[in-house]
Design an enzyme around this catalytic site. Structure first.
Site, PDB file in Angstrom:
ATOM      1  CD1 TRP A  28      46.030  77.822  26.018  1.00 28.38           C
ATOM      2  CD2 TRP A  28      46.078  79.612  24.677  1.00 28.38           C
ATOM      3  NE1 TRP A  28      44.731  78.151  25.721  1.00 28.38           N
ATOM      4  CE2 TRP A  28      44.723  79.234  24.895  1.00 28.38           C
ATOM      5  CE3 TRP A  28      46.351  80.695  23.855  1.00 28.38           C
ATOM      6  CZ2 TRP A  28      43.661  79.916  24.325  1.00 28.38           C
ATOM      7  CZ3 TRP A  28      45.281  81.384  23.283  1.00 28.38           C
ATOM      8  CH2 TRP A  28      43.957  81.000  23.517  1.00 28.38           C
ATOM      9  CG  ASP A  29      45.466  81.441  29.757  1.00 33.11           C
ATOM     10  OD1 ASP A  29      45.332  80.548  28.899  1.00 33.11           O
ATOM     11  OD2 ASP A  29      44.690  81.577  30.719  1.00 33.11           O
ATOM     12  CE  LYS A  36      35.230  78.373  29.048  1.00 34.06           C
ATOM     13  NZ  LYS A  36      36.101  77.345  29.666  1.00 34.06           N
ATOM     14  CD  GLN A  37      38.253  80.211  25.137  1.00 33.63           C
ATOM     15  OE1 GLN A  37      37.636  79.313  25.704  1.00 33.63           O
ATOM     16  NE2 GLN A  37      39.485  80.536  25.445  1.00 33.63           N
ATOM     17  CD  GLU A  61      39.011  76.236  27.394  1.00 32.78           C
ATOM     18  OE1 GLU A  61      38.204  76.085  28.332  1.00 32.78           O
ATOM     19  OE2 GLU A  61      40.071  76.865  27.501  1.00 32.78           O
TER      20      GLU A  61
END
Length: 772
Positions: free
Chosen positions: A361-362, A601-602, A489
């Site tokens: 999906w990036d 994580k992000q 994630e």
């Protein structure tokens, strides 16, 4: 020779002066050439000659093999087949023998070495002088390109000049088909976990100047042709002989006279054409390139890139190292992206085998905006890829117990879900909304409702159905979406992930709006789409009802949007007691240990602040940023760029710049320590987001196109261009304000810090002095 060779800060190229074995693996990635289909790592033509830290890699975007995924403990609906990008034959291989002594960069004595990749010409040039063990000295100059305008073609020029002798030169032009994929080991980001060779030899052909290797993949059944056509330019007759694997040209060379080999390469596979056409097509493409010639191909390449840079260049004044990083990132994005509607852009582009060449999906959230505003035809092709993937997405939806709709995979090449770890993979249902978001953004930027009618509506409507099947109403009447994973994630299988719910609400509202417009303006197209997917009017009412009742977690005590129902109740991660060498956490702690903690994580909620910007008050954005910054590791390369954008918006200028710099040179400086396995295409695109969405404050939504520019104190100015509704706009910011110029098109409405204006034929530019 050399130690710790670094790349000088030059805005339009990367240049290597000296061979440093410690950086060889990394530089092979950085010096990769590609054209969206072919990717050739920056290894020398002569190969690695047994070097340990090297990867001889050539890749074709979308060309893959498959292998069954074996689970020691099985369950229904788990992904069954992995798809992985293949390392294909090395057709650029050239070997040189000087009076019988084989040239190798790691033997003899190398001097005057330089390697240069010029982003404006797209040519990789290497020059060096080599003295053999017997004292014979030659100059070698090679040039290499992968044709941007010819999908299947690459070319090599290899020139040798004897400097202190006359004697025999043997130049061997070969196709090295003895290639394998890199094994992943314990790091899933590195490569594949395959059990044997994937390419099986079918036939090898060798003629006067041409050669061809025909192979078939072991499981996916694709036929691959690797073809070359080689010529030698020399003042006297050269003796060509056929060898196992190629041609040998033997030349009676004279001191000071240059001998030049031109090698033209073509790859083709049955992913693009019938089996019967593959070999002839590849051979014909190589022969056609030979007829055109290397110089003409180089001129085509320069012209293609000149047009690209004219419209896509992001210029930074005041920092050459940063400007180099920005250009490097843009160049690699162009090299990596598929443009044929059948391929996408892999997480590592075409530079390495990390993540097995999978698409994520990036693409829609990070990479798509760059191409939408610089090369909208490429953005359209990326959406076409998703349309072509609908049949597989429908199959996946049925596997996941959805009677209707389409569910896109988290990681894939040809449309199958390839994630063997479902808690952080298949559970990321937000991918459906991410695809819908990119289609909505495409419509806002281009006004191309023809695409929506022909392709986009079917994608948006069929994927929106998943939310109705997945979610449910709780006792308070809130629409809830349970047991999903958001972008973060490190937080898996939660109820009401804020990002997922907010994006699902956008998705269903957009789907209902698209259906209403289609029914009103193009009733025939509406009838066709509705019949194709069996759409019932009641479903559109269900979309609007669920959107209106969507549960969006919010903590009133802290004044922040909760990442999910349970995030704030978890024990905060002890960052102070976590050694630096234990990052990224995923390589040092069991997933359950991470999932039980309050750690990200992000960007997750912070990403929603950007994508759905008009739905949040500035104070909410600031409080959200402050909270989530404290608990985010940025172990993902997707993270820093988003934090940079929001930091710029809420007024944290120093943080915005620091996060931006983490992104801009992530691969050039190898800050994540794994660029040798491939670049990070999402982070590369995040650099563009940092300039346009961050420092320039650009937003495009139902309210129109607007800017709120700031100027980092480290810069004298910056500029970039945008394609919007058929117009080409240039935005230039300096200490005195911002200039908006209409370079193409009749008119464009926009706003600067709340002041609306229009550029048109009578007023093509305007100066706005307020940078706040």
């Amino acid at each position: 020779m050399g130690s710790m060779i670094t790349l000088a800060a030059e805005p339009w190229c990367i240049r290597e002066r000296g061979i440093d074995p410690a950086r060889r693996f990394l530089h092979e990635t950085l010096f990769t050439l590609g054209n969206g289909y072919i990717g050739m790592r920056g290894t020398p033509e002569e190969g690695g000659h047994g070097a340990r830290d090297t990867l001889e890699g050539t890749y074709l975007n979308g060309f893959h093999d498959t292998e069954a995924i074996h689970y020691p403990e099985n369950a229904y609906g788990l992904a069954r087949v992995n798809e992985f990008m293949l390392n294909v034959p090395n057709a650029k291989r050239v070997d040189l023998f000087v009076d019988g002594e084989r040239f190798a960069p790691d033997s003899g004595k190398v001097e005057a070495y330089e390697r240069l990749l010029d982003f404006r010409t797209g040519v990789l040039r290497r020059s060096l002088e080599w003295t053999s063990n017997s004292g014979k000295r030659v100059r070698i100059v090679s040039r290499r390109l992968v044709c941007m305008g010819r999908k299947h073609v690459a070319a090599v020029e290899y020139a040798v000049t004897p400097l202190n002798f006359s004697g025999t030169l043997r130049i061997v032009s070969a196709i090295d088909a003895d290639v394998t994929n890199l094994q992943a080991g314990d790091d899933p980001r590195v490569g594949s976990a395959i059990t044997g060779p994937s390419l099986q030899l079918v036939e090898r052909r060798l003629q006067d100047t041409s050669q061809l290797v025909l192979q078939r993949t072991r499981h996916s059944g694709f036929l691959l042709a690797s073809a070359t056509d080689s010529t030698l330019a020399h003042g006297t007759e050269a003796l060509a002989s056929a060898l196992d694997g190629g041609h040998a040209f033997d030349v009676d060379a004279r001191q000071g006279r240059t001998v030049t080999l031109h090698k033209f390469i073509a790859y083709a596979s049955s992913r693009d054409m019938p089996d019967a056409e593959v070999a002839d097509f590849a051979g014909a493409e190589a022969a056609r390139a030979r007829t055109v010639g290397f110089e003409a191909l180089a001129a085509e390449q320069a012209a293609y890139l000149a047009q690209f840079w004219d419209e896509a260049d992001v210029g930074i004044e005041g920092d050459d190292a940063l400007q180099q990083g920005v250009h490097f990132n843009q160049f690699h994005l162009l090299q990596s992206v598929g443009r044929d509607g059948k391929t996408n852009i892999a997480a590592k582009g075409v530079t390495g085998e990390g993540y097995e060449g999978h698409y994520f999906w990036d693409t829609e959230i990070y990479v798509f905006p760059f191409f939408l505003f610089s090369r909208p035809e490429i953005a359209r092709a990326l959406l076409q890829y998703r349309y072509n993937g609908l049949p597989k997405a429908r199959e996946r939806a049925r596997q996941m117990a959805h009677a209707k709709g389409a569910l896109y995979p988290w990681r894939t090449i040809a449309g199958e879900e390839c994630s063997a770890y479902f808690p952080a993979g298949s559970a990321q249902y937000h991918i459906n909304a991410d695809v819908a978001y990119s289609i909505r953004l495409y419509l806002l930027a281009t006004g191309d409702f023809d695409f929506i009618a022909q392709y986009g509506a079917e994608i948006v409507l069929d994927t929106a159905r998943i939310w109705i099947g997945l979610g449910s109403y709780d006792r308070q009447g809130r629409f809830c979406i349970n047991e999903v994973t958001g972008p973060d994630e490190y937080t898996a299988l939660v109820n009401n992930n804020y990002y997922t719910n907010a994006m699902a609400r956008m998705h269903m509202t957009f789907a209902a709006d698209v259906a209403a417009r289609l029914r009103a303006e193009r009733p025939d197209d509406y009838a066709r789409v509705a019949a194709a997917i069996g759409l019932e009017p009641a479903e559109l009412d269900a979309f609007r009802a669920a959107s209106a009742a969507m549960h969006l977690p919010y903590d009133f005590d802290l004044g922040i949007h909760e990442q999910d129902d349970s995030f704030l109740s978890k024990k905060p991660w002890d960052f102070a007691a976590t050694p630096k060498e234990n990052y990224p956490l995923l390589l040092h702690y069991h997933p359950l240990v991470i999932y039980r903690h309050q750690v990200c994580k992000q960007a997750d909620v912070v990403l929603a602040l950007l994508l759905l910007s008009d739905q949040f008050a500035l104070d909410d954005k600031r409080r959200d940023f402050d909270f989530y910054e404290r608990v985010t590791t940025h172990d993902s390369s997707l993270s820093s760029c988003i934090f940079s954008v929001i930091a710029a918006e809420v007024g944290y200028r120093d943080k915005a710049y620091a996060y931006f710099m983490e992104t801009a040179r992530l691969d050039l400086d190898n800050t994540h320590g794994n660029t040798e396995y491939g670049v990070h295409t999402a982070a590369m695109a995040g650099t563009w987001l940092g300039v346009a969405y961050g420092f320039a404050g650009m937003r495009l939504d139902d309210g129109g196109l607007r800017f709120a520019p700031t100027l980092p104190g480290q810069w004298r100015g910056y500029r970039f261009k945008l394609h919007v509704h058929g117009a080409l706009l240039e935005v230039a910011v300096d200490a005195g304000g911002a200039d908006y110029r209409l370079l193409q098109g009749e008119r464009l409405a926009l706003a600067h810090r709340g002041t609306a204006f229009e550029l048109n034929a009578a007023q093509k530019s305007i100066r706005m002095g307020d940078l706040a």
